[in-house]
Design a protein around this motif. Structure first.
Motif, PDB file in Angstrom:
ATOM      1  N   SER A 156       0.826  -1.209   0.000  1.00  0.00           N
ATOM      2  CA  SER A 156       0.000   0.000   0.000  1.00  0.00           C
ATOM      3  C   SER A 156       0.858   1.255   0.000  1.00  0.00           C
ATOM      4  CB  SER A 156      -0.931  -0.007   1.217  1.00  0.00           C
ATOM      5  OG  SER A 156      -1.854   1.063   1.148  1.00  0.00           O
ATOM      6  N   ALA A 157       1.933   1.254   0.776  1.00  0.00           N
ATOM      7  CA  ALA A 157       2.823   2.418   0.823  1.00  0.00           C
ATOM      8  C   ALA A 157       3.456   2.674  -0.544  1.00  0.00           C
ATOM      9  CB  ALA A 157       3.895   2.216   1.883  1.00  0.00           C
ATOM     10  N   VAL A 215       0.661   5.507   6.193  1.00  0.00           N
ATOM     11  CA  VAL A 215      -0.081   4.470   5.467  1.00  0.00           C
ATOM     12  C   VAL A 215       0.016   3.155   6.245  1.00  0.00           C
ATOM     13  CG1 VAL A 215      -0.266   3.150   3.329  1.00  0.00           C
ATOM     14  CG2 VAL A 215       0.367   5.577   3.246  1.00  0.00           C
ATOM     15  N   LEU A 216      -1.120   2.616   6.652  1.00  0.00           N
ATOM     16  CA  LEU A 216      -1.144   1.372   7.413  1.00  0.00           C
ATOM     17  C   LEU A 216      -1.280   0.145   6.518  1.00  0.00           C
ATOM     18  CD1 LEU A 216      -3.457   2.342  10.419  1.00  0.00           C
ATOM     19  CD2 LEU A 216      -0.998   1.888  10.501  1.00  0.00           C
ATOM     20  N   GLY A 235      -3.706  11.234  11.605  1.00  0.00           N
ATOM     21  CA  GLY A 235      -2.442  10.542  11.848  1.00  0.00           C
ATOM     22  C   GLY A 235      -2.164   9.466  10.831  1.00  0.00           C
ATOM     23  N   TYR A 236      -3.179   8.705  10.461  1.00  0.00           N
ATOM     24  CA  TYR A 236      -3.036   7.675   9.438  1.00  0.00           C
ATOM     25  C   TYR A 236      -3.866   8.033   8.215  1.00  0.00           C
ATOM     26  CZ  TYR A 236      -1.163   4.779  13.236  1.00  0.00           C
ATOM     27  OH  TYR A 236      -0.408   4.290  14.277  1.00  0.00           O
ATOM     28  N   MET A 237      -3.388   7.642   7.042  1.00  0.00           N
ATOM     29  CA  MET A 237      -4.176   7.845   5.836  1.00  0.00           C
ATOM     30  C   MET A 237      -5.536   7.167   5.969  1.00  0.00           C
ATOM     31  SD  MET A 237      -3.361   6.660   1.880  1.00  0.00           S
ATOM     32  CE  MET A 237      -3.839   4.948   2.213  1.00  0.00           C
ATOM     33  N   GLU A 238      -5.550   6.018   6.618  1.00  0.00           N
ATOM     34  CA  GLU A 238      -6.793   5.258   6.756  1.00  0.00           C
ATOM     35  C   GLU A 238      -7.825   5.954   7.636  1.00  0.00           C
ATOM     36  OE1 GLU A 238      -3.883   2.229   5.252  1.00  0.00           O
ATOM     37  OE2 GLU A 238      -3.822   3.967   6.563  1.00  0.00           O
ATOM     38  N   TRP A 251      -4.953   9.739  -3.642  1.00  0.00           N
ATOM     39  CA  TRP A 251      -5.920   9.308  -4.667  1.00  0.00           C
ATOM     40  C   TRP A 251      -6.887   8.274  -4.115  1.00  0.00           C
ATOM     41  CZ3 TRP A 251      -6.110   4.173  -5.797  1.00  0.00           C
ATOM     42  CH2 TRP A 251      -4.983   3.398  -5.480  1.00  0.00           C
ATOM     43  N   SER A 252      -6.418   7.396  -3.233  1.00  0.00           N
ATOM     44  CA  SER A 252      -7.299   6.339  -2.748  1.00  0.00           C
ATOM     45  C   SER A 252      -8.327   6.861  -1.757  1.00  0.00           C
ATOM     46  CB  SER A 252      -6.485   5.198  -2.124  1.00  0.00           C
ATOM     47  OG  SER A 252      -5.764   5.643  -0.994  1.00  0.00           O
ATOM     48  N   VAL A 253      -7.941   7.833  -0.930  1.00  0.00           N
ATOM     49  CA  VAL A 253      -8.923   8.455  -0.034  1.00  0.00           C
ATOM     50  C   VAL A 253     -10.031   9.087  -0.865  1.00  0.00           C
ATOM     51  CG1 VAL A 253      -9.291  10.288   1.664  1.00  0.00           C
ATOM     52  CG2 VAL A 253      -7.258   8.852   1.817  1.00  0.00           C
TER      53      VAL A 253
END
Length: 237
Positions: free
Chosen positions: A28-29, A38-39, A69-72, A106-108
């Motif tokens: 993912s990173a 990125v988790l 804190g996290y992209m997720e 882009w994924s968010v």
């Protein structure tokens, strides 16, 4: 501000960190260069967590502090907004606007869907079109990408292809993720209305990089005829 606590007793951050244990952070990173935190959590797991939050009866509490804190954290924020029941469209669009300001990859951006899907959009088409258009001329890369992806996902049917392609032609942002989104959307337009799109591609005003990338995306599509794909080879700049 105190983090939202799930019925399990975990905070959202703790839940994400737990899900990350069965994710794929290195892969993912690699897809998100330059993005911190990125988790690597798999999207189905994030969707399940979003459903849990949306059904908790405490969505407003969650939206007041969706975490950072996290992209997720940001991906989850968008996924929750795709799961809620909309009872006040003004409030809902205000919440979506707050999410759009937090998009950092882009994924968010691309995992977001409007709650209620196409039925909700059909019932509020002009209102949502105007809302999306409010981001199209932004100076911020991911706001513009959001507008392009939403136009493609919800407003690009065979009849609207001429209008939407005309809007894409007016996008002047130089960001890589904007231009990739436009190229992707043009390839979808070709699926929806190949005759018009191919005529448009012969005389459009896109920059050459985006134009050529759109041709490449069309050739990669499984939903475009071989004759159309062959024609794209004559249109490269």
């Amino acid at each position: 501000m105190k983090q939202f606590i799930l019925d399990s007793g975990l905070s959202v951050t703790q839940a994400l960190e737990t899900l990350a244990q069965s994710g794929n952070k290195p892969f993912s990173a690699s897809l998100h260069p330059g993005i911190d935190g990125v988790l690597g959590i798999r999207i189905p797991a994030l969707r399940a967590l979003a459903r849990e939050i949306a059904r908790s009866g405490r969505v407003e509490e969650y939206l007041a502090n969706p975490g950072d804190g996290y992209m997720e954290h940001r991906t989850l924020h968008g996924l929750v907004l795709g799961q809620v029941k909309v009872t006040d469209i003004d409030r809902y669009l205000s919440d979506v606007h707050a999410f759009v300001k937090r998009i950092n990859s882009w994924s968010v951006c691309d995992t977001f869907t409007f709650a209620g899907g196409k039925r909700f959009v059909a019932a509020n088409r002009q209102r949502l079109f105007d809302f999306v258009m409010g981001f199209l001329d932004s100076s911020e890369e991911y706001k513009v990408r959001f507008a392009v992806v939403m136009l493609m996902s919800y407003f690009l049917d065979s009849e609207s292809v001429p209008q939407i392609l005309g809007l894409f032609e007016q996008v002047v942002h130089e960001g890589y993720y904007v231009r990739m989104a436009v190229a992707w959307a043009v390839s979808v337009a070709c699926v929806r209305n190949p005759d018009y799109t191919m005529t448009w591609l012969a005389q459009n005003h896109l920059d050459s990089w985006t134009h050529n990338k759109a041709l490449s995306k069309i050739r990669e599509s499984f939903r475009v005829s071989e004759s159309v794909k062959q024609t794209t080879r004559t249109l490269k700049r």
